[in-house]
Design a protein around this motif. Structure first.
Motif, short mmCIF file in Angstrom:
data_model
loop_
_atom_site.label_atom_id
_atom_site.label_comp_id
_atom_site.label_asym_id
_atom_site.label_seq_id
_atom_site.Cartn_x
_atom_site.Cartn_y
_atom_site.Cartn_z
N THR A 54 -79.62 47.55 76.57
CA THR A 54 -79.66 47.72 75.12
C THR A 54 -78.55 48.65 74.64
OG1 THR A 54 -82.05 47.33 75.04
CG2 THR A 54 -81.06 48.45 73.16
N ASN A 55 -78.41 49.78 75.32
CA ASN A 55 -77.37 50.74 74.95
C ASN A 55 -75.97 50.15 75.14
OD1 ASN A 55 -79.22 52.74 74.27
ND2 ASN A 55 -79.27 53.59 76.35
N ASN A 58 -75.30 47.82 72.27
CA ASN A 58 -75.05 48.61 71.05
C ASN A 58 -73.64 49.19 71.04
OD1 ASN A 58 -77.60 48.13 70.05
ND2 ASN A 58 -78.49 50.02 70.89
N SER A 61 -71.24 46.33 70.25
CA SER A 61 -71.36 45.96 68.84
C SER A 61 -70.65 46.97 67.95
CB SER A 61 -72.84 45.85 68.44
OG SER A 61 -72.98 45.54 67.08
N LYS A 62 -70.83 48.25 68.27
CA LYS A 62 -70.17 49.32 67.49
C LYS A 62 -68.65 49.25 67.64
CE LYS A 62 -70.35 54.28 66.53
NZ LYS A 62 -68.89 54.40 66.38
#
Length: 229
Positions: A54-55, A58, A61-62
Motif C-alpha cells: 500500500t505504501n 502511494n 501515485s504521489k
C-alpha cells in the motif's frame, strides 16, 4: 328490420373519413472531434505485507501527481481508483506457495487541452515512473449534450422532410404528427491512440509525442407517425 338497420349503419360508415397513418424514420449524422484526452496508468507493486504494498503504491501515485504539477499543464484532473490487494501466489512445478502480496491501482489523468497540456502531461508521467499507460480521446460531457441535441433536431427534420415528399407524391394535402417514438441510440466510444499499452521510455530516449486527434462519426434516429385523411 335487422337487415335494414345493418345496411344503414354500413352506409353511414362508408361516408365517414377515417385517419390513416404514415410512419417514417428520420436519421442524422455528424462528425465529432474529441476534445478530451484520458491517460490511464496502471501501478503494480509486490511486497511481503499489505502495508508495504500500500505504501509503495502511494509513493508511486504521489510521484506521478508531483510530476504533473511540475509539468506546467493546467487543464487536467488527476484521480486514483480500482485499488485492490491479493495474495501473491507463486506456482512452481505444480506447487503453490504464498509469497507476500501484490497490489494494483489505476491512475486516471483527464486532460481537456489535447494540444500543449496533453504533451506536457505525457512527458510528465514518462519521467515519473517506469509503468505502462493507455491514451484515449473522447468527447467531453458538455459537448456531448450539444451533439445529442443537434442530432435529434436533424433526425426530426429528416422525418418531416420524408413525410412531406411522400405527401406531395401521393396527393395528400394535409398531415400532422400523431406520435414520436424516440430512444437515443447515440454513443461516443473513446478513440484509442494505440491499442496496446504505451511503455514509458528511458530518460535518454524521450521524445515529445506527435498526436493527431481524429474525428468520429456519430448518428441518431427517430420514428415519427403522421396522420392524414
Amino acid at each position: 328490420m335487422k337487415k335494414n338497420l345493418i345496411v344503414l349503419i354500413l352506409l353511414a360508415c362508408s361516408g365517414m373519413g377515417y385517419a390513416q397513418h404514415l410512419m417514417v424514420e428520420g436519421k442524422s449524422e455528424l462528425k465529432a472531434l474529441p476534445d478530451e484526452a484520458v491517460l490511464v496508468l496502471t501501478l503494480t507493486e509486490v511486497a511481503m505485507t499489505t502495508s508495504e504494498v500500500t505504501n509503495a503504491l502511494n509513493r508511486k501515485s504521489k510521484t506521478v501527481s508531483d510530476a504533473l504539477k511540475k509539468s506546467g499543464a493546467k487543464a487536467y484532473t488527476f484521480t486514483a481508483d480500482n485499488y485492490y490487494v491479493n495474495v501473491n501466489r507463486v506456482y512452481t512445478k505444480g506447487t503453490a506457495k504464498d509469497s507476500g502480496y501484490v497490489a494494483s491501482q489505476q491512475l486516471r489523468v483527464v486532460v481537456s487541452d489535447t494540444g500543449t497540456d496533453l504533451v506536457k502531461a505525457i512527458e510528465a508521467v514518462q519521467q515519473a515512473e517506469n509503468l505502462s499507460f493507455q491514451l484515449q480521446f473522447r468527447v467531453s460531457e458538455v459537448k456531448r449534450k450539444g451533439y445529442e441535441e443537434e442530432l435529434l433536431k436533424l433526425a426530426l427534420e429528416d422525418a418531416k422532410r420524408q413525410a412531406r415528399v411522400i405527401a406531395e407524391t401521393m396527393g395528400i394535402t394535409e398531415f400532422r404528427v400523431h406520435q414520436v417514438d424516440y430512444t437515443t441510440g447515440t454513443t461516443f466510444p473513446p478513440i484509442m491512440y494505440r491499442a496496446e499499452a504505451m511503455m514509458m521510455k528511458a530518460a535518454d530516449d524521450r521524445v515529445g509525442p506527435t498526436l493527431q486527434v481524429e474525428e468520429q462519426t456519430i448518428s441518431d434516429r427517430v420514428k415519427v407517425v403522421f396522420t392524414f385523411e
